[in-house]
Design a protein around this motif. Structure first.
Motif, PDB file in Angstrom:
ATOM      1  N   ALA A 118      44.980  37.592  29.468  1.00  0.00           N
ATOM      2  CA  ALA A 118      45.206  37.445  30.909  1.00  0.00           C
ATOM      3  C   ALA A 118      44.477  38.573  31.643  1.00  0.00           C
ATOM      4  O   ALA A 118      44.579  39.733  31.265  1.00  0.00           O
ATOM      5  CB  ALA A 118      46.700  37.510  31.207  1.00  0.00           C
ATOM      6  N   HIS A 119      43.745  38.198  32.692  1.00  0.00           N
ATOM      7  CA  HIS A 119      42.977  39.170  33.475  1.00  0.00           C
ATOM      8  C   HIS A 119      43.902  39.873  34.474  1.00  0.00           C
ATOM      9  O   HIS A 119      44.590  39.198  35.248  1.00  0.00           O
ATOM     10  CB  HIS A 119      41.875  38.404  34.218  1.00  0.00           C
ATOM     11  N   ARG A 120      43.932  41.194  34.460  1.00  0.00           N
ATOM     12  CA  ARG A 120      44.792  42.015  35.346  1.00  0.00           C
ATOM     13  C   ARG A 120      46.260  41.598  35.262  1.00  0.00           C
ATOM     14  O   ARG A 120      46.944  41.473  36.279  1.00  0.00           O
ATOM     15  CB  ARG A 120      44.319  41.931  36.800  1.00  0.00           C
ATOM     16  N   PHE A 132      44.114  45.302  31.882  1.00  0.00           N
ATOM     17  CA  PHE A 132      44.489  46.087  33.069  1.00  0.00           C
ATOM     18  C   PHE A 132      43.493  47.230  33.241  1.00  0.00           C
ATOM     19  O   PHE A 132      42.766  47.591  32.317  1.00  0.00           O
ATOM     20  CB  PHE A 132      45.919  46.619  32.952  1.00  0.00           C
ATOM     21  N   ASP A 133      43.490  47.813  34.470  1.00  0.00           N
ATOM     22  CA  ASP A 133      42.482  48.818  34.844  1.00  0.00           C
ATOM     23  C   ASP A 133      43.151  50.160  35.128  1.00  0.00           C
ATOM     24  O   ASP A 133      44.227  50.198  35.728  1.00  0.00           O
ATOM     25  CB  ASP A 133      41.777  48.375  36.128  1.00  0.00           C
ATOM     26  N   VAL A 134      42.480  51.235  34.751  1.00  0.00           N
ATOM     27  CA  VAL A 134      43.073  52.562  34.993  1.00  0.00           C
ATOM     28  C   VAL A 134      42.118  53.485  35.755  1.00  0.00           C
ATOM     29  O   VAL A 134      40.895  53.421  35.602  1.00  0.00           O
ATOM     30  CB  VAL A 134      43.504  53.243  33.670  1.00  0.00           C
ATOM     31  N   MET A 153      42.805  47.775  27.686  1.00  0.00           N
ATOM     32  CA  MET A 153      42.717  48.830  28.691  1.00  0.00           C
ATOM     33  C   MET A 153      41.289  48.982  29.200  1.00  0.00           C
ATOM     34  O   MET A 153      40.390  49.338  28.438  1.00  0.00           O
ATOM     35  CB  MET A 153      43.194  50.152  28.077  1.00  0.00           C
ATOM     36  N   GLU A 154      41.093  48.693  30.483  1.00  0.00           N
ATOM     37  CA  GLU A 154      39.767  48.895  31.079  1.00  0.00           C
ATOM     38  C   GLU A 154      39.714  50.277  31.717  1.00  0.00           C
ATOM     39  O   GLU A 154      40.394  50.545  32.718  1.00  0.00           O
ATOM     40  CB  GLU A 154      39.443  47.825  32.125  1.00  0.00           C
ATOM     41  N   ILE A 155      38.885  51.122  31.152  1.00  0.00           N
ATOM     42  CA  ILE A 155      38.728  52.483  31.674  1.00  0.00           C
ATOM     43  C   ILE A 155      37.637  52.444  32.735  1.00  0.00           C
ATOM     44  O   ILE A 155      36.452  52.261  32.435  1.00  0.00           O
ATOM     45  CB  ILE A 155      38.404  53.463  30.531  1.00  0.00           C
ATOM     46  N   LYS A 156      38.061  52.568  33.985  1.00  0.00           N
ATOM     47  CA  LYS A 156      37.127  52.405  35.104  1.00  0.00           C
ATOM     48  C   LYS A 156      36.221  53.633  35.217  1.00  0.00           C
ATOM     49  O   LYS A 156      36.701  54.769  35.125  1.00  0.00           O
ATOM     50  CB  LYS A 156      37.912  52.246  36.409  1.00  0.00           C
ATOM     51  N   PRO A 157      34.918  53.418  35.450  1.00  0.00           N
ATOM     52  CA  PRO A 157      34.029  54.567  35.663  1.00  0.00           C
ATOM     53  C   PRO A 157      34.515  55.369  36.867  1.00  0.00           C
ATOM     54  O   PRO A 157      34.842  54.792  37.911  1.00  0.00           O
ATOM     55  CB  PRO A 157      32.670  53.921  35.952  1.00  0.00           C
TER      56      PRO A 157
HETATM   57 MG    MG Z   1      39.488  44.849  34.776  1.00  0.00          MG
END
Ligand code: MG
Length: 255
Positions: free
Chosen positions: A26-28, A59-61, A120-124
């Motif tokens: 599932a996205h986000r 999910f994004d962090v 876990m998406e580690i955002k730049p």
């Molecule tokens: Mg994302």
């Protein structure tokens, strides 16, 4: 039809006959559903993905100015830039469902309650140095929550340096590069063991799935939200399909 396309299709059929079903992520969180209580990247959206027994939830962090990791898609929260704000400032606003912006610790507390994979998406961040600090804070949190485990967590990022850092320090984890601008061989040569490219990238390069698999890499693809695109990436034999429409995908995959 080119030889590359034919080989990708043959590999897809091969994987289907091997019984290797695609996994649904599932996205986000599971947020684009009929239940108004759900907001993207909220605890409620993660809970719903868990309740539906999905394989994973993405999910994004981001990192605040006072060194708190928070879960949010954008670099800002109601116009407040996360990396220049203290966590307290972010509490001025609420998600549409009434939750405060989740800290990573709160999110992992919920994540620990079911086997649903935490993607876990580690955002730049503004600089590579800040992105790597964020990465290390994430790993501290996972360790503290007993979730630093390749069967519970995988990493994705648009930041190549973040992916390279994870490849070097946590090589046993699934670690997928998101940008879509490099072929599998180039990514693999950096020690990164997976790709998570938008499905339009695989439409341009349908042989990249088979080429990544030939190198032992995992392949994910994101925001595949309509049936025709779901059927297409299913045929290519990707390992994970990330979608805003998990229940439609369940139907397409016959699950
Ligand atoms: Mg994302």
């Amino acid at each position: 039809m080119s030889k590359k396309i034919i080989s990708a299709v043959v590999m897809g059929l091969f994987l289907c006959f091997q019984g290797q079903a695609q996994k649904i992520c599932a996205h986000r969180g599971f947020w684009q559903c009929d239940e108004a209580v759900n907001s993207q990247n909220s605890l409620a959206s993660l809970r719903l993905a868990q309740e539906h027994g999905l394989w994973g939830s993405e999910f994004d962090v981001h990192l605040t100015a006072d060194d708190i990791v928070v879960v949010n898609h954008d670099a800002d929260f109601y116009g407040i830039l996360i990396h220049t704000s203290e966590y307290e400032d972010l509490l001025t606003y609420r998600l549409p469902n009434g939750e405060t912006i989740p800290t990573l610790y709160e999110y992992l507390d919920q994540g620990s309650l079911s086997p649903c994979m935490l993607v876990m998406e580690i955002k730049p961040q503004d600089t590579v140095a800040a992105s790597l600090i964020l990465t290390q804070r994430c790993i501290q949190a996972l360790r503290a929550e007993n979730l630093l485990d390749p069967s519970r967590v995988m990493f994705i990022s648009f930041s190549y340096p973040v992916c390279e850092w994870i490849a070097q320090h946590l090589p046993e984890f699934d670690n997928q590069y998101l940008e879509g601008d490099k072929d599998p061989e180039t990514v693999h040569a950096s020690g990164i063991n997976g790709i998570d490219y938008h499905y339009s990238v695989f439409k341009r390069h349908p042989d990249w799935v088979a080429r990544a698999h030939a190198l032992g890499m995992s392949v994910n693809t994101w925001t595949v939200d309509n049936k025709a695109d779901m059927e297409y990436v299913k045929g290519l034999g990707v390992d994970v399909i990330t979608t805003n429409k998990p229940l439609v995908l369940k139907e397409v995959l016959g699950l």
